[in-house]
Enzyme design. Structure first.
Site, PDB file in Angstrom:
ATOM      1  CE1 TYR A  30      -3.651   2.539   0.541  1.00 27.82           C
ATOM      2  CE2 TYR A  30      -2.524   3.188   2.564  1.00 27.82           C
ATOM      3  CZ  TYR A  30      -3.511   3.411   1.612  1.00 27.82           C
ATOM      4  OH  TYR A  30      -4.343   4.498   1.738  1.00 27.82           O
ATOM      5  CG  ASP A  86       5.657   3.706   1.113  1.00 27.09           C
ATOM      6  OD1 ASP A  86       5.884   4.357   2.163  1.00 27.09           O
ATOM      7  OD2 ASP A  86       4.514   3.534   0.654  1.00 27.09           O
ATOM      8  CE  LYS A 116       0.601   4.630   8.446  1.00 24.11           C
ATOM      9  NZ  LYS A 116       0.671   3.942   7.197  1.00 24.11           N
TER      10      LYS A 116
HETATM   11  C1  LIG Z   1       0.058   4.407   5.854  1.00 22.17           C
HETATM   12  C2  LIG Z   1       0.862   4.219   4.607  1.00 22.17           C
HETATM   13  C3  LIG Z   1       0.822   5.128   3.537  1.00 22.17           C
HETATM   14  C4  LIG Z   1      -0.172   6.249   3.491  1.00 22.17           C
HETATM   15  O1  LIG Z   1       0.026   7.176   4.503  1.00 22.17           O
HETATM   16  P1  LIG Z   1      -1.204   8.125   4.936  1.00 22.17           P
HETATM   17  O2  LIG Z   1      -0.587   9.045   5.916  1.00 22.17           O
HETATM   18  O3  LIG Z   1      -2.258   7.225   5.500  1.00 22.17           O
HETATM   19  O4  LIG Z   1      -1.660   8.814   3.704  1.00 22.17           O
HETATM   20  C5  LIG Z   1       1.702   4.956   2.482  1.00 22.17           C
HETATM   21  N1  LIG Z   1       2.576   3.934   2.480  1.00 22.17           N
HETATM   22  C6  LIG Z   1       2.644   3.043   3.481  1.00 22.17           C
HETATM   23  C7  LIG Z   1       3.658   1.948   3.439  1.00 22.17           C
HETATM   24  C8  LIG Z   1       1.772   3.141   4.561  1.00 22.17           C
HETATM   25  O5  LIG Z   1       1.796   2.210   5.529  1.00 22.17           O
END
Ligand SMILES: *Cc1c(COP(=O)(O)O)cnc(C)c1O
Length: 426
Positions: free
Chosen positions: A142, A237, A265
């Site tokens: 994701y 990511d 995060k």
């Molecule tokens: C949570 C997440 C996102 C998206 O971040 P948001 O702050 O919810 O937009 C993107 N990449 C990874 C790996 C994530 O866990």
């Protein structure tokens, strides 16, 4: 009827599904979402006065536990000087310098307001830098909810079909190539077919949005090699893994250097923050220096920066926190595996450091397909049982368990005892 239930009944009138983000609705496990009133350390309290041992940590940001006094003080102090100026501040420079110091591959960084924005922007920069359009992503990873990356995007969107969401035009995903996680051969095949058109490979260096799936030895190194060979940009990511698996994230742990990295995060410590950064020659393409446009009214917000800077500052000063988190993770997930074995169940425990998950399947989970073999009904029953015991797990199978530095061994033992009584009772 409890207060949470009353609030939820009201919420569904005014918000789609009663929530501001899908997984909070408890749709995947059933039951009523708990409406939270406060959090401290490893605990949450809901509107009905029930206390829960929290294994979500706001989906990752609360690495040091909730309501950390140093972070709270930094935020309160910043609030006293106004909430936003739309102009440059010292704390942005402090934050950028700290990020670059902690993550060696990051030479320049741009702050944004979410992980979604960070990855979307990093992909744009990679395309601008290479002059190419195609992007390889891996099934089950994701990368936020931007159009082009909502293809087999894990957890919330674990459904079939491309694009993975209504409202995404085919045109937006036509340049998104997908491959199974951990399949270097599939990535290689894409490069062999159209390597000169591939701008970037974007990957979660540890996948944590289809449950937790570790990179197999050589996978990340192989991606690094392919990107170098074909002149594509390697994007890690690290929105979840950044500052969770070590001060330099997964890249530090595995010793593989990406060209660009995205954060979210933990860098906001609970405030809405994201960031992308990496090699100077690529980041210099970002406006106003370069021709890749990306902007944000509230980007680098002083209150959000105060929170993130305080949390990262503590982590930089006290790297032994990561040893403790790893020891607790090894203990907790190791014991959890023993519990399910003792109950005669073949379930899989995947974990690394303070991140892990329990898959309700006898199949070793290495990618999206094997994650999909998990019995989600069995997970739902387990999750509801644990909630009843005051243990707050993610209300969906394909999410991670997040430990924080605030979890004590006694608290972990309490959760293990609740799991043991559940599984042994059959
Ligand atoms: C949570 C997440 C996102 C998206 O971040 P948001 O702050 O919810 O937009 C993107 N990449 C990874 C790996 C994530 O866990």
């Amino acid at each position: 009827m409890g207060r949470s239930e009353e609030l939820f009944q009201e919420a569904v009138n005014y918000m789609p599904g009663g929530v501001n983000s899908p997984v909070r609705s408890f749709g995947a496990v059933g039951g009523i979402p708990r409406f939270i009133t406060k959090a401290d350390g490893a605990y949450l309290w809901d509107e009905d006065g029930c206390r829960y041992l929290d294994f979500i940590g706001s989906w990752g940001p609360m690495l040091l536990g909730h309501n950390h006094p140093k972070i709270r003080e930094a935020v309160v102090e910043a609030c006293g000087r106004g909430l936003s100026y739309g102009a440059s501040t010292k704390i942005e420079v402090d934050m950028a310098r700290l990020l670059c110091e902690m993550v060696p591959s990051v030479e320049m960084v741009r702050m944004v307001n979410s992980g979604t924005e960070a990855v979307m922007s990093a992909v744009r920069v990679a395309r601008g830098y290479t002059g190419r359009d195609k992007v390889i992503k891996f099934d089950g990873c994701y990368h936020g909810h931007s159009d082009g990356l909502l293809v087999k995007a894990g957890s919330g969107v674990m459904t079939q079909g491309e694009p993975g969401s209504a409202g995404v035009p085919k045109g937006c995903t036509q340049d998104t190539l997908t491959a199974p996680y951990n399949s270097l051969d599939s990535a290689k095949a894409h490069f062999m077919r159209e390597g000169s058109k591939i701008a970037a490979v974007v990957v979660e260096p540890v996948a944590a949005n289809m449950g937790v799936v570790l990179p197999q030895p050589g996978f990340l190194q192989g991606l690094r090699q392919l990107c170098t060979q074909y002149g594509a940009v390697l994007i890690f990511d690290e929105v979840i893994t950044g500052f969770r698996l070590g001060t330099a994230g997964a890249q530090g742990l595995f010793g593989v250097e990406p060209d660009l990295t995205t954060f979210g995060k933990i860098i906001g410590a609970g405030m809405p923050v994201g960031a992308y950064g990496g090699k100077r020659c690529i980041m210099e393409r970002v406006a106003p220096l370069g021709s890749v446009y990306q902007a944000g009214t509230l980007s680098g917000n002083p209150v959000a920066m105060a929170a993130g800077f305080a949390q990262l500052g503590i982590l930089k000063q006290r790297p032994e926190i990561y040893d403790m988190l790893k020891a607790n993770g090894d203990y907790f997930f190791g014991r959890l595996e023993k519990v399910v074995r003792k109950a005669g169940l073949p379930y899989q425990v995947n974990h690394i450091g303070s991140l892990g998950c329990l898959f309700f399947t006898g199949t070793k989970v290495v990618d999206y397909e094997s994650a999909g073999t998990s019995d989600t009904d069995a997970y739902a029953r387990y999750c509801r049982h644990m909630l009843g015991q005051g243990i707050y797990l993610a209300p969906a199978q394909f999410e991670a368990v997040f430990l924080s530095a605030a979890h004590t061994k006694e608290q972990l033992d309490g959760a293990l005892a609740a799991a043991e009584s559940y599984f042994l009772a059959g």
